[in-house]
Design an enzyme around this catalytic site. Structure first.
Site, short mmCIF file in Angstrom:
data_model
loop_
_atom_site.label_atom_id
_atom_site.label_comp_id
_atom_site.label_asym_id
_atom_site.label_seq_id
_atom_site.Cartn_x
_atom_site.Cartn_y
_atom_site.Cartn_z
N THR A 176 0.82 -1.21 0.00
CA THR A 176 0.00 0.00 0.00
C THR A 176 0.86 1.26 0.00
O THR A 176 1.99 1.24 0.48
CB THR A 176 -0.90 0.00 1.26
OG1 THR A 176 -1.53 1.27 1.39
CG2 THR A 176 -0.10 -0.25 2.53
N ASP A 177 0.26 2.36 -0.47
CA ASP A 177 0.99 3.64 -0.42
C ASP A 177 1.10 4.18 1.01
O ASP A 177 1.89 5.07 1.28
CB ASP A 177 0.31 4.69 -1.33
CG ASP A 177 -1.12 5.02 -0.93
OD1 ASP A 177 -1.66 4.39 0.00
OD2 ASP A 177 -1.71 5.92 -1.56
N GLU A 178 0.31 3.59 1.95
CA GLU A 178 0.32 4.13 3.32
C GLU A 178 1.66 3.92 4.01
O GLU A 178 1.94 4.57 5.02
CB GLU A 178 -0.81 3.49 4.14
CG GLU A 178 -2.17 3.79 3.55
CD GLU A 178 -3.32 3.66 4.54
OE1 GLU A 178 -3.08 3.51 5.74
OE2 GLU A 178 -4.47 3.71 4.07
N TYR A 212 -1.81 -0.42 11.01
CA TYR A 212 -1.95 -1.08 9.70
C TYR A 212 -0.76 -0.79 8.81
O TYR A 212 -0.11 -1.71 8.29
CB TYR A 212 -3.25 -0.62 9.01
CG TYR A 212 -3.29 -0.94 7.53
CD1 TYR A 212 -3.36 -2.25 7.08
CD2 TYR A 212 -3.23 0.09 6.57
CE1 TYR A 212 -3.37 -2.54 5.72
CE2 TYR A 212 -3.25 -0.19 5.22
CZ TYR A 212 -3.31 -1.50 4.79
OH TYR A 212 -3.32 -1.79 3.44
N LYS A 243 2.22 -3.26 7.29
CA LYS A 243 2.48 -3.45 5.86
C LYS A 243 3.94 -3.07 5.54
O LYS A 243 4.60 -3.73 4.75
CB LYS A 243 1.52 -2.61 5.01
CG LYS A 243 0.08 -3.07 5.02
CD LYS A 243 -0.16 -4.45 4.43
CE LYS A 243 -0.02 -4.50 2.93
NZ LYS A 243 -0.44 -5.83 2.38
P1 NAD Z 1 -9.80 -7.13 2.22
O1 NAD Z 1 -9.78 -6.86 3.70
O2 NAD Z 1 -11.03 -6.86 1.45
O3 NAD Z 1 -9.43 -8.67 1.97
C1 NAD Z 1 -8.42 -9.32 2.66
C2 NAD Z 1 -8.57 -10.83 2.42
O4 NAD Z 1 -7.51 -11.51 3.12
C3 NAD Z 1 -9.89 -11.40 2.97
O5 NAD Z 1 -10.48 -12.25 2.01
C4 NAD Z 1 -9.46 -12.17 4.20
O6 NAD Z 1 -10.29 -13.28 4.50
C5 NAD Z 1 -8.05 -12.61 3.81
N1 NAD Z 1 -7.21 -12.88 4.98
C6 NAD Z 1 -7.04 -12.09 6.07
N2 NAD Z 1 -6.23 -12.69 6.96
C7 NAD Z 1 -5.86 -13.89 6.41
C8 NAD Z 1 -5.04 -14.96 6.84
N3 NAD Z 1 -4.45 -14.93 8.04
N4 NAD Z 1 -4.87 -16.02 6.02
C9 NAD Z 1 -5.50 -16.08 4.82
N5 NAD Z 1 -6.32 -15.09 4.37
C10 NAD Z 1 -6.49 -14.02 5.15
O7 NAD Z 1 -8.54 -6.36 1.66
P2 NAD Z 1 -8.36 -5.56 0.28
O8 NAD Z 1 -8.85 -4.18 0.46
O9 NAD Z 1 -8.86 -6.39 -0.82
O10 NAD Z 1 -6.76 -5.49 0.22
C11 NAD Z 1 -6.01 -6.58 -0.33
C12 NAD Z 1 -4.54 -6.25 -0.24
O11 NAD Z 1 -4.26 -5.06 -0.97
C13 NAD Z 1 -4.03 -6.01 1.18
O12 NAD Z 1 -2.75 -6.57 1.28
C14 NAD Z 1 -3.98 -4.49 1.28
O13 NAD Z 1 -2.98 -4.10 2.20
C15 NAD Z 1 -3.62 -4.10 -0.13
N6 NAD Z 1 -4.10 -2.76 -0.57
C16 NAD Z 1 -5.42 -2.43 -0.41
C17 NAD Z 1 -5.86 -1.19 -0.90
C18 NAD Z 1 -7.31 -0.76 -0.79
O14 NAD Z 1 -7.62 0.38 -1.14
N7 NAD Z 1 -8.23 -1.60 -0.34
C19 NAD Z 1 -4.96 -0.32 -1.52
C20 NAD Z 1 -3.62 -0.71 -1.63
C21 NAD Z 1 -3.21 -1.95 -1.17
O1 DAU Z 2 -4.16 4.09 0.50
C1 DAU Z 2 -4.39 2.72 0.42
C2 DAU Z 2 -5.23 2.26 1.60
O2 DAU Z 2 -6.55 2.76 1.40
C3 DAU Z 2 -5.25 0.75 1.78
O3 DAU Z 2 -3.95 0.30 2.05
C4 DAU Z 2 -6.20 0.34 2.92
O4 DAU Z 2 -6.27 -1.07 3.00
C5 DAU Z 2 -7.57 0.92 2.61
O5 DAU Z 2 -8.45 0.61 3.67
C6 DAU Z 2 -7.50 2.43 2.39
O6 DAU Z 2 -7.18 3.11 3.63
P1 DAU Z 2 -7.91 4.48 4.06
O7 DAU Z 2 -7.82 4.61 5.53
O8 DAU Z 2 -7.44 5.62 3.23
O9 DAU Z 2 -9.43 4.13 3.58
P2 DAU Z 2 -10.84 4.36 4.28
O10 DAU Z 2 -11.88 3.99 3.27
O11 DAU Z 2 -10.92 3.73 5.62
O12 DAU Z 2 -10.87 5.92 4.49
C7 DAU Z 2 -10.74 6.84 3.41
C8 DAU Z 2 -10.73 8.25 3.96
O13 DAU Z 2 -12.05 8.54 4.50
C9 DAU Z 2 -9.78 8.45 5.13
O14 DAU Z 2 -9.24 9.76 5.06
C10 DAU Z 2 -10.66 8.31 6.37
C11 DAU Z 2 -11.99 8.84 5.89
N1 DAU Z 2 -13.18 8.21 6.53
C12 DAU Z 2 -13.27 6.85 6.49
C13 DAU Z 2 -14.37 6.22 7.04
C14 DAU Z 2 -14.47 4.70 7.04
C15 DAU Z 2 -14.19 8.99 7.05
O15 DAU Z 2 -14.12 10.24 7.05
N2 DAU Z 2 -15.27 8.37 7.61
C16 DAU Z 2 -15.40 7.00 7.64
O16 DAU Z 2 -16.42 6.48 8.17
#
Ligand code: NAD
Ligand code: DAU
Length: 343
Positions: free
Chosen positions: A132-134, A157, A161
């Site tokens: 992730t970019d975080e 988190y 990562k």
């Molecule tokens: P998500 O939470 O929707 O899915 C995570 C999946 O991993 C789930 O299906 C869960 O059951 C599985 N999992 C969790 N713990 C596990 C374990 N111990 N063993 C096997 N499976 C397990 O997550 P997502 O949003 O789809 O993100 C997927 C990946 O991409 C993550 O690594 C996250 O850090 C990265 N990522 C997410 C975002 C985003 O915006 N959502 C952006 C950049 C990177």
């Molecule tokens: O940047 C990549 C990341 O983006 C991934 O690595 C993470 O897995 C993914 O969850 C996401 O993280 P964020 O914290 O940016 O996403 P989230 O949707 O939780 O929140 C987006 C923005 O909105 C953040 O600034 C927090 C704000 N927020 C979020 C929620 C859930 C609110 O203001 N209210 C809310 O209820």
């Protein structure tokens, strides 16, 4: 060429899009979707590919190293795309231990299994870690994260990562394990668990529930359509250079409050409500602890070296996404009621 590809976390949001893309695009590959099915894992996300001959689901925990060792040998794994993780920042603030366990120790157990099974024969092998970019921390008003930005994570988190990324690079440097890493910005699209901003707010607008905006809603995120992330993963898996990192982003920055107004406008339009009627649901609440101000990705390396670019304009992507949640009310109801865990 035939390949056995292990995709971890394939029942989650991004993972399900990656599994679908690989199962449909590469009939010669066998795709093993390994997922323990936490609250975020939902096999309903993959209903359309579950009967394909080149797809197998394996229920397992990445932290179980003996099991990871046996999976590599039982299925003769050539490539790994590792997405399994705890992914929600707010949950990591409440329970950092489970993030360290899954994201750090789980990644380590997969790395160790790959190293043991491949045993120095790395030809046509790849361990692709999806990050992730975080990990880069936060930006001020200007600038972008590049692949050489120093790591500076602020939430449990992002710290977990960042730690997993370091372990992946350590396995390259110490054991020459062929690895590649990508760091992506915020994804949006279908099948996202409604705890994250966009699906949570679409759902709350539909049910006339308050929209909890953290702080003043001034934080900025760079949004990418999830199918474009899956396409980038495909390109990096096939064309990425071993040992490299690729940033993936949408060149699409939004202040939360502005994005929320676009979501409201789109949902109101599609539900036939007067324009902006749901703005009254906006409720400013206490800010997230350690809330990163701004993320913005420079993905020019991926564009210049591997030819990937986002395919969708945000206006089109957000309308498609809102429509998907409105048209798939059963999916949303199953997820919010917990029924999906019986699927
Ligand atoms: P998500 O939470 O929707 O899915 C995570 C999946 O991993 C789930 O299906 C869960 O059951 C599985 N999992 C969790 N713990 C596990 C374990 N111990 N063993 C096997 N499976 C397990 O997550 P997502 O949003 O789809 O993100 C997927 C990946 O991409 C993550 O690594 C996250 O850090 C990265 N990522 C997410 C975002 C985003 O915006 N959502 C952006 C950049 C990177
Ligand atoms: O940047 C990549 C990341 O983006 C991934 O690595 C993470 O897995 C993914 O969850 C996401 O993280 P964020 O914290 O940016 O996403 P989230 O949707 O939780 O929140 C987006 C923005 O909105 C953040 O600034 C927090 C704000 N927020 C979020 C929620 C859930 C609110 O203001 N209210 C809310 O209820």
């Amino acid at each position: 060429m035939k390949k056995n590809v292990l995709i971890t976390g394939g029942a989650g949001f991004i993972g399900s899009h990656v599994v679908r893309l690989f199962v449909n695009s590469y009939p010669d590959y066998h795709i093993y979707n390994l997922d323990v099915l936490t609250y975020a894992g939902n096999l309903e996300n993959l209903k359309d590919v579950e009967d394909k001959p080149n797809y197998t689901f394996i229920k397992a925990d990445i932290c179980d190293h003996e099991k990871m060792d046996s999976i590599f040998s039982d299925y003769n794994i050539d490539g790994v795309i590792h997405l399994a993780a705890e992914s929600h920042v707010d949950r990591s603030i409440k329970d950092p231990f489970s993030f360290a366990k899954t994201n750090v120790l789980g990644t380590l157990s997969l790395l160790q299994a790959a190293k043991t099974y491949w045993n120095g024969d790395f030809e046509n092998k790849l361990f692709y870690h999806v990050s992730t970019d975080e990990v880069y921390g936060t930006l001020g008003e200007s600038g972008f994260f590049t692949e050489s930005t120093a790591y500076d994570p602020h939430s449990p988190y992002s710290a977990s990562k960042a730690s997993s990324d370091h372990f992946v690079r350590a396995f390259l440097d110490t054991y020459e394990l062929p690895v590649v890493i990508s760091n992506c910005s915020n994804n949006y699209g279908s099948y996202q668990f409604p705890e994250k901003l966009i699906p949570l707010f679409i759902n709350n607008i539909c049910s006339n529930k308050p929209l909890p905006v953290y702080g003043k809603g001034e934080n900025v995120r760079d949004w990418l359509f999830v199918n474009d992330h899956a396409r980038a993963i495909d390109v990096i898996f096939h064309k990425g250079k071993i040992g490299e990192t690729y940033n993936i982003g949408g060149f699409n920055e939004w202040r939360n409050i502005d994005l929320i107004k676009v979501i409201i406008k789109t949902v109101d339009k599609l539900l036939g409500r007067p324009q902006g009627a749901s703005e009254k649901l906006i409720t400013f609440v206490t800010d997230r602890a350690g809330h990163d101000y701004r993320y913005a990705i420079d993905s020019s390396k991926l564009k210049n070296e591997l030819g990937w670019e986002p395919s969708l304009q945000f206006e089109e992507g957000i309308e498609k996404t809102v429509r998907w949640y409105l048209d798939n009310k059963d999916w949303v109801d199953n997820v919010t009621s917990g029924n999906y865990q019986k699927y």
